[in-house]
Design an enzyme around this catalytic site. Structure first.
Site, PDB file in Angstrom:
ATOM      1  N   HIS A 242       8.646   9.439   3.026  1.00 10.66           N
ATOM      2  CA  HIS A 242       7.126   8.964   2.001  1.00 10.66           C
ATOM      3  C   HIS A 242       8.009   9.005   0.481  1.00 10.66           C
ATOM      4  O   HIS A 242       8.385   7.464  -0.118  1.00 10.66           O
ATOM      5  CB  HIS A 242       6.241   9.591   2.303  1.00 10.66           C
ATOM      6  CG  HIS A 242       5.646  10.164   3.400  1.00 10.66           C
ATOM      7  ND1 HIS A 242       4.963   8.906   4.509  1.00 10.66           N
ATOM      8  CD2 HIS A 242       5.735  11.047   4.002  1.00 10.66           C
ATOM      9  CE1 HIS A 242       4.884   9.788   5.811  1.00 10.66           C
ATOM     10  NE2 HIS A 242       4.890  11.174   5.834  1.00 10.66           N
TER      11      HIS A 242
HETATM   12  O1  RIB Z   1       0.966  11.808   2.587  1.00 11.10           O
HETATM   13  C1  RIB Z   1       2.676  11.836   2.011  1.00 11.10           C
HETATM   14  C2  RIB Z   1       2.934  12.703   0.895  1.00 11.10           C
HETATM   15  O2  RIB Z   1       1.904  13.588   0.604  1.00 11.10           O
HETATM   16  C3  RIB Z   1       4.302  13.051   0.331  1.00 11.10           C
HETATM   17  O3  RIB Z   1       4.217  12.701  -1.513  1.00 11.10           O
HETATM   18  C4  RIB Z   1       4.224  14.278   0.804  1.00 11.10           C
HETATM   19  O4  RIB Z   1       5.347  15.106  -0.461  1.00 11.10           O
HETATM   20  C5  RIB Z   1       3.236  15.193   0.129  1.00 11.10           C
HETATM   21  O5  RIB Z   1       2.896  15.378  -0.499  1.00 11.10           O
END
Ligand code: RIB
Ligand code: CA
Length: 316
Positions: A242
């Protein structure tokens, strides 16, 4: 190819395994001049996210970069429970050194405001990897400074993709939807990198072994972080990268297809919090990454991490 002048960049983050990969990718990329890291509670509590940011910089030999502790809780609701996905230490028990330099005493929002006011308008970008609380407080409390941000590239939200908290809500926006609403309505140039693309950029065991075999400490540390991802309770045969997608977009936006959308965000008090809706009229448009050449960005990630670069003096 000669690099353009490195871009002054602040990383706002809740490390977090995928945050950590994104931070190491940024530190390995001469295109970024990381001038500071600001921390926020999210994946785990603020003390731990801040400690992890300091540990990552100690590993990278980058104590020149200051860390500023930010918001311990969202603007107007209780903070999320720690996500088991990142382990009790928030970093998957990966062997990082202890901090070499403690975090600064100045609050993240105070420092951000003073730094932005000291720099030419538009010369500093924000890479936002967690709940948007710090940036929202900057907009609300120091609007004259917030207006000087070059752009915010933020991981968050889900457009057509199903959520990872509720059916349509993504963690960063769900954790602090009031902050997301402030940023969406602020007019600060914003690029949103939602689950629609981040779920397609997946780390595999094959990628981890390629990074391990590179002989480059930063790449090997990322491999250990990826492997820690696989030991999570929800282990699968690959894990979404992500937060690194934020750095990858900043490095090569041409590998993403974007749409300019007017978005509203739900501030409900249930799992709908953080849900995004596309609005008909376009008053404040947000650039949203909707598609990605996943193979190309994974190759870019590998190249950046495995390239020897004099600007990195990792201890690992
Ligand atoms: O949904 C993914 C996000 O949520 C990313 O930034 C992960 O690190 C969590 O913070
Ligand atoms: Ca994060």
């Amino acid at each position: 190819m000669a690099h353009a002048k490195p871009r002054m960049t602040v990383i706002d983050t809740d490390p977090g395994i995928d945050d950590a990969i994104g931070i190491l990718l940024a530190l390995a990329s001469p295109e970024f001049n990381i001038v500071g890291i600001t921390t926020v509670a999210g994946n785990i509590g603020i003390e731990t996210t801040t400690r992890n940011a300091c540990r990552l910089l100690a590993f990278a030999g980058r104590e020149d970069i200051p860390v500023f502790q930010g918001a311990a809780a969202p603007l107007d609701r209780a903070g999320p429970e720690p996500l088991g996905l990142h382990g009790e230490d928030g970093i998957g028990a990966v062997a990082l050194p202890d901090p070499m330099r403690p975090h600064e005493t100045q609050h993240a929002v105070e420092w951000l405001a003073s730094f932005l006011l000291d720099q030419p308008a538009g010369s500093v970008d924000m890479l936002a990897l967690g709940p948007l609380t710090n940036l929202a407080r900057l907009v609300l409390e120091k609007p004259e400074a917030a207006r000087r941000i070059g752009r915010i590239v933020a991981m968050g939200g889900a457009i057509h993709e199903h959520g990872n908290v509720g059916p349509r809500s993504e963690f960063n926006l769900w954790a602090d939807p009031e902050a997301a609403a402030v940023i969406l309505g602020s007019g600060v140039p914003l690029v949103l990198v939602p689950l629609d693309v981040t779920r397609r950029v997946r780390a595999t065991r094959e990628l981890a072994s390629r990074l391990l075999n590179s002989g480059q400490p930063k790449a090997q540390m990322v491999a250990h972080l990826v492997q820690a991802y696989f030991t999570s309770p929800t282990a699968q045969d690959s894990r979404p990268l992500h937060d690194p997608c934020v750095m990858l977009f900043a490095l090569s936006p041409e590998l993403f297809q974007c749409e300019d959308l007017e978005l509203s965000v739900s501030v409900a008090r249930d799992e709908k919090a953080g849900e995004l809706a596309i609005m008909a009229e376009g008053k404040i448009l947000v650039r949203v990454a909707m598609r990605v050449d996943a193979q190309a960005v994974l190759e870019l990630l590998t190249r950046q991490l495995t390239a020897p670069w004099e600007g990195y003096s990792g201890r690992g």
